[in-house]
Design a protein around this motif. Structure first.
Motif, PDB file in Angstrom:
ATOM      1  N   UNK A 200      -1.344   7.717   0.545  1.00 40.28           N
ATOM      2  CA  UNK A 200      -0.413   6.600   0.615  1.00 40.28           C
ATOM      3  C   UNK A 200       0.753   6.859   1.562  1.00 40.28           C
ATOM      4  N   UNK A 201       1.025   8.120   1.879  1.00 40.41           N
ATOM      5  CA  UNK A 201       2.108   8.389   2.829  1.00 40.41           C
ATOM      6  C   UNK A 201       1.536   8.617   4.228  1.00 40.41           C
ATOM      7  N   UNK A 202       0.764   9.689   4.427  1.00 48.35           N
ATOM      8  CA  UNK A 202       0.271  10.025   5.768  1.00 48.35           C
ATOM      9  C   UNK A 202      -0.758   9.010   6.283  1.00 48.35           C
ATOM     10  N   UNK A 203      -1.768   8.710   5.463  1.00 50.99           N
ATOM     11  CA  UNK A 203      -2.869   7.875   5.957  1.00 50.99           C
ATOM     12  C   UNK A 203      -2.405   6.449   6.259  1.00 50.99           C
ATOM     13  N   UNK A 204      -1.638   5.874   5.336  1.00 49.11           N
ATOM     14  CA  UNK A 204      -1.173   4.500   5.554  1.00 49.11           C
ATOM     15  C   UNK A 204      -0.277   4.432   6.785  1.00 49.11           C
ATOM     16  N   UNK A 205       0.572   5.446   6.958  1.00 53.61           N
ATOM     17  CA  UNK A 205       1.440   5.487   8.135  1.00 53.61           C
ATOM     18  C   UNK A 205       0.593   5.526   9.412  1.00 53.61           C
ATOM     19  N   UNK A 206      -0.448   6.362   9.412  1.00 51.76           N
ATOM     20  CA  UNK A 206      -1.345   6.438  10.568  1.00 51.76           C
ATOM     21  C   UNK A 206      -2.001   5.094  10.839  1.00 51.76           C
ATOM     22  N   UNK A 207      -2.385   4.393   9.763  1.00 53.67           N
ATOM     23  CA  UNK A 207      -3.029   3.089   9.917  1.00 53.67           C
ATOM     24  C   UNK A 207      -2.117   2.071  10.581  1.00 53.67           C
TER      25      UNK A 207
ATOM     26  N   UNK B 253       0.833  -1.206   0.000  1.00 54.09           N
ATOM     27  CA  UNK B 253       0.000   0.000   0.000  1.00 54.09           C
ATOM     28  C   UNK B 253       0.868   1.256   0.000  1.00 54.09           C
ATOM     29  N   UNK B 254       2.021   1.164   0.664  1.00 47.93           N
ATOM     30  CA  UNK B 254       2.941   2.313   0.674  1.00 47.93           C
ATOM     31  C   UNK B 254       3.597   2.470  -0.703  1.00 47.93           C
ATOM     32  N   UNK B 255       4.009   1.341  -1.274  1.00 54.72           N
ATOM     33  CA  UNK B 255       4.653   1.379  -2.594  1.00 54.72           C
ATOM     34  C   UNK B 255       3.678   1.909  -3.657  1.00 54.72           C
ATOM     35  N   UNK B 256       2.379   1.711  -3.409  1.00 58.46           N
ATOM     36  CA  UNK B 256       1.349   2.200  -4.337  1.00 58.46           C
ATOM     37  C   UNK B 256       1.460   3.698  -4.567  1.00 58.46           C
ATOM     38  N   UNK B 257       2.061   4.406  -3.607  1.00 56.20           N
ATOM     39  CA  UNK B 257       2.281   5.847  -3.711  1.00 56.20           C
ATOM     40  C   UNK B 257       2.939   6.199  -5.056  1.00 56.20           C
ATOM     41  N   UNK B 258       3.976   5.439  -5.430  1.00 56.14           N
ATOM     42  CA  UNK B 258       4.740   5.752  -6.645  1.00 56.14           C
ATOM     43  C   UNK B 258       3.894   5.537  -7.903  1.00 56.14           C
TER      44      UNK B 258
ATOM     45  N   UNK C  39       3.579  26.704  -2.913  1.00 56.24           N
ATOM     46  CA  UNK C  39       2.155  27.009  -3.086  1.00 56.24           C
ATOM     47  C   UNK C  39       1.243  25.939  -2.487  1.00 56.24           C
ATOM     48  N   UNK C  40       1.728  24.703  -2.399  1.00 55.13           N
ATOM     49  CA  UNK C  40       0.856  23.602  -1.972  1.00 55.13           C
ATOM     50  C   UNK C  40       1.263  22.961  -0.654  1.00 55.13           C
ATOM     51  N   UNK C  41       2.492  23.212  -0.198  1.00 53.35           N
ATOM     52  CA  UNK C  41       3.017  22.364   0.873  1.00 53.35           C
ATOM     53  C   UNK C  41       2.240  22.497   2.194  1.00 53.35           C
ATOM     54  N   UNK C  42       1.772  23.692   2.532  1.00 52.36           N
ATOM     55  CA  UNK C  42       1.035  23.831   3.792  1.00 52.36           C
ATOM     56  C   UNK C  42      -0.280  23.038   3.737  1.00 52.36           C
ATOM     57  N   UNK C  43      -0.926  23.055   2.579  1.00 52.67           N
ATOM     58  CA  UNK C  43      -2.189  22.310   2.439  1.00 52.67           C
ATOM     59  C   UNK C  43      -1.940  20.807   2.457  1.00 52.67           C
ATOM     60  N   UNK C  44      -0.890  20.371   1.741  1.00 51.89           N
ATOM     61  CA  UNK C  44      -0.563  18.937   1.756  1.00 51.89           C
ATOM     62  C   UNK C  44      -0.283  18.486   3.189  1.00 51.89           C
ATOM     63  N   UNK C  45       0.489  19.298   3.913  1.00 50.26           N
ATOM     64  CA  UNK C  45       0.833  18.937   5.294  1.00 50.26           C
ATOM     65  C   UNK C  45      -0.411  18.914   6.188  1.00 50.26           C
ATOM     66  N   UNK C  46      -1.249  19.939   6.078  1.00 47.20           N
ATOM     67  CA  UNK C  46      -2.453  20.009   6.925  1.00 47.20           C
ATOM     68  C   UNK C  46      -3.394  18.842   6.628  1.00 47.20           C
ATOM     69  N   UNK C  47      -3.651  18.600   5.346  1.00 47.00           N
ATOM     70  CA  UNK C  47      -4.542  17.481   4.980  1.00 47.00           C
ATOM     71  C   UNK C  47      -3.897  16.156   5.372  1.00 47.00           C
ATOM     72  N   UNK C  48      -2.585  16.055   5.170  1.00 47.77           N
ATOM     73  CA  UNK C  48      -1.873  14.832   5.553  1.00 47.77           C
ATOM     74  C   UNK C  48      -2.003  14.551   7.042  1.00 47.77           C
ATOM     75  N   UNK C  49      -1.850  15.583   7.874  1.00 44.72           N
ATOM     76  CA  UNK C  49      -1.967  15.389   9.325  1.00 44.72           C
ATOM     77  C   UNK C  49      -3.395  14.994   9.716  1.00 44.72           C
ATOM     78  N   UNK C  50      -4.377  15.629   9.080  1.00 44.69           N
ATOM     79  CA  UNK C  50      -5.783  15.287   9.379  1.00 44.69           C
ATOM     80  C   UNK C  50      -6.044  13.813   9.035  1.00 44.69           C
ATOM     81  N   UNK C  51      -5.583  13.388   7.846  1.00 44.22           N
ATOM     82  CA  UNK C  51      -5.812  11.987   7.454  1.00 44.22           C
ATOM     83  C   UNK C  51      -5.010  11.040   8.348  1.00 44.22           C
ATOM     84  N   UNK C  52      -3.814  11.478   8.773  1.00 45.11           N
ATOM     85  CA  UNK C  52      -2.998  10.651   9.678  1.00 45.11           C
ATOM     86  C   UNK C  52      -3.727  10.428  10.999  1.00 45.11           C
TER      87      UNK C  52
END
Lengths: 421, 178
Positions: A352-359, A59-64, A217-230
């Protein structure tokens, strides 16, 4: 463009729903037939643990693979992942030994993980904004129904109906190939992807780098959404993993009763996706997500404190309704705030990075805290409730402060701004 | 960032401080669950030959049963074994898929190697649990306070990190300067 009418969207929704249905189906198929597999292939429980770990890495490799959708297109990647998954599940059914089965299931998870991400991206790009939430609710709910379908097949004794035994469960996974054979000619590349790739100004945009989603332009949103999903998946994944153990070992429910409860609650809880989809179109993504997280906090904590089998079912239903149903909103968060040229890569990072790690960490943390012999808490139920209290409010705070509301987001205008700028 | 790291370290120290010694109930539960694996079961891991003999006393045919043949395996609270100095008696209840109910008690004592508890013996019949067969261990009151503190710490860490990233993203020059 005129060909993309309601009829086309209904057909598309069916194809995408079948993709997410089999993602849920395959994730639960192996755990359900594991004891039969071990006996048939002559493997130990320890070896089963290795199989589980290796397939989870898939599932992590699916990221690529998922991130490739920005380069090769959504349609092509969806078809590749469906065909790849079908071949992998056929290989699983034909496994002569445990190593073969492990490799085949690892590949199946790689293709399924990417398939989910690209399916969500297609929904966001192909449905008009007033129907996007509803479509996301339908597509994400199929994941849970796929998981329940495994239980239904097990209950009617698929493993005993033919001489194939457990292998029959994986042959069911060949069905998506038939859908692809029917749907591939009538399916279009998404309108937004075609528009951006067909524009000469998109030549200067980076369509390939995995790190493009982390540009300023995107990194703060990616991080915020990533943390929420984590934070969210830390709790949801641990709850889904540990509830049967909690019900059987701490509440005293039988294996058969706990299985029946899980199937019934899953079926009723699947309504959570559909309600979420409709509500988020009407009231916005953020308010509905906060309500769902508050519900998951209350009923998730309560579920793991209930020791009365009569009370368990309604509380579990409510917990699943809010906990699992909230994925409709996180799917929107991880795709809608980003322009088309980078959307799949941003979604891949969030899921595939934040959510799977949280799981992975969620189930592990509850297991360590609640270990019956040496855990600091000593109870899976209490450990699960403690983790729920610790994680979900953090998800709510980050969402409330940093995740953009995208209910009225105009994808075409967003893409135009990127092409001009 | 330094404050966030300090908070995480403090949280880990609190959790480490929560760690308790091994619970005899947990060991007996695992020993019984190992009998639910059929021929693949390994009750000897929980006390060597004495644990295997105890397993034979409780379920003489555990090796030939199908995996998953036990529908419920429950244990009650451990109690000192009839005034013995160190041994503990752990009541248990087993329900098979056929509806057969077996109750009894397992006797555990500290392992000679010093690594927790070992199953020394077991008998069936005439046992009632005081815990209504629900799991007897659980979180202390202060653990709930720890969970609330943890959510505050986690939320603060997340807010600080996203705020810093936002600020540097809005003003890349300042990030390079620092």
């Amino acid at each position: 463009v005129s060909e993309r009418d309601d009829r086309y969207r209904r057909k598309l929704l069916f194809l995408l729903s079948s993709a997410t249905f089999f993602e849920g189906y395959d994730t639960f198929a192996l755990p359900f037939v594991l004891s039969l597999v071990l006996v048939d292939l002559g493997a130990s429980e320890r070896a089963a643990g290795v199989v589980r770990a290796v397939t989870a890495i898939g599932t992590v490799v699916a990221f690529f693979l998922a991130a490739r959708a920005d380069r090769v297109g959504r349609k092509r990647l969806l078809l590749v992942t469906i065909v790849g998954y079908t071949i992998a599940t056929a290989a699983t059914a034909a496994s002569p030994g445990l190593i073969w089965l492990t490799v085949a299931q690892f590949l199946a998870q790689v293709f399924l993980g990417a398939e989910w991400a690209v399916a969500i991206t297609i929904v966001v790009e192909e449905f008009p904004r007033e129907h996007r939430g509803r479509a996301l609710g339908i597509v994400t709910s199929m994941n849970t129904l796929g998981a329940i379908f495994v239980g239904v097949l097990a209950a009617i004794g698929l493993q005993d109906l033919t001489s194939l035994g457990w292998r029959a469960f994986f042959l069911v996974g060949l069905v998506p190939l038939l859908l692809v054979a029917r749907g591939r000619r009538s399916m279009f590349e998404t309108e937004r992807y075609e528009a951006v790739r067909g524009d000469d100004r998109s030549e200067r945009l980076d369509h390939a780098s995995l790190l493009e989603a982390w540009k300023p332009a995107y990194r703060a949103t990616v991080l915020a959404v990533g943390l929420v999903t984590f934070f969210r998946f830390f709790v949801v994944s641990a709850g889904a993993f540990w509830w049967p153990y909690f019900a059987q070992q701490e509440v005293g429910m039988s294996v058969s009763l706990s299985g029946l409860y899980l199937a019934a609650a899953g079926l009723l809880g699947a309504a959570g996706f559909l309600v979420a989809g409709r509500m988020m179109d009407r009231f916005g993504r953020k308010p509905v997500f906060l309500v769902y997280m508050a519900g998951a906090l209350v009923f998730g904590t309560w579920t793991f404190q209930v020791h009365d089998t009569g009370l368990m079912l309604p509380v579990l239903c409510a917990g699943i309704f809010f906990g699992l149903g909230s994925v409709a909103m996180t799917s929107a968060f991880s795709t809608e705030p980003f322009p088309t040229y980078v959307r799949s890569r941003a979604a891949a990072w969030c899921r595939n990075a934040f959510e799977v790690l949280g799981g992975v960490l969620g189930a592990l943390t509850v297991g360590i805290l609640g270990d019956h012999v040496s855990g600091p808490v000593g109870s899976i139920g209490d450990a699960m409730s403690l983790v729920t209290i610790a994680m979900l409010p953090a998800a709510m705070v980050v969402c409330w402060l940093f995740v953009p509301e995208t209910n009225a987001e105009d994808m075409a205008a967003m893409d135009e701004a990127v092409l001009v700028g | 960032m330094r404050r966030a790291t300090t908070g995480v370290i403090l949280l880990l120290l609190v959790l480490a401080g929560c760690a308790s010694s091994q619970r005899p109930e947990g060991l007996v539960e695992r020993w019984l669950l190992s009998l639910n694996q059929g021929a693949a079961g390994t009750p000897d891991r929980y006390g060597g030959q004495a644990a295997v003999d105890a397993a034979n006393a409780v379920l003489p045919d555990w090796r030939t049963r199908d995996p998953g043949a036990l529908d419920r395996v429950q244990v009650g609270s451990a109690a000192p074994d009839r005034g013995a100095a160190v041994a503990q008696s752990v009541p248990f209840r087993i329900e098979t898929m056929d509806g057969e109910v077996i109750t009894g008690a397992a006797i555990v004592h500290p392992c000679p190697s010093g690594g927790g508890w070992c199953v020394e013996g077991a008998g069936t019949g005439g046992v009632e649990s005081t815990s209504d067969w629900t799991w007897p261990a659980g979180a202390h009151g202060w653990a709930w306070v720890c969970a609330v503190l943890a959510t505050v710490v986690l939320a603060l860490i997340a807010v600080v990190i996203v705020s810093v990233v936002r600020k540097t993203a809005a003003n890349p020059g300042s990030a390079a300067a620092t």
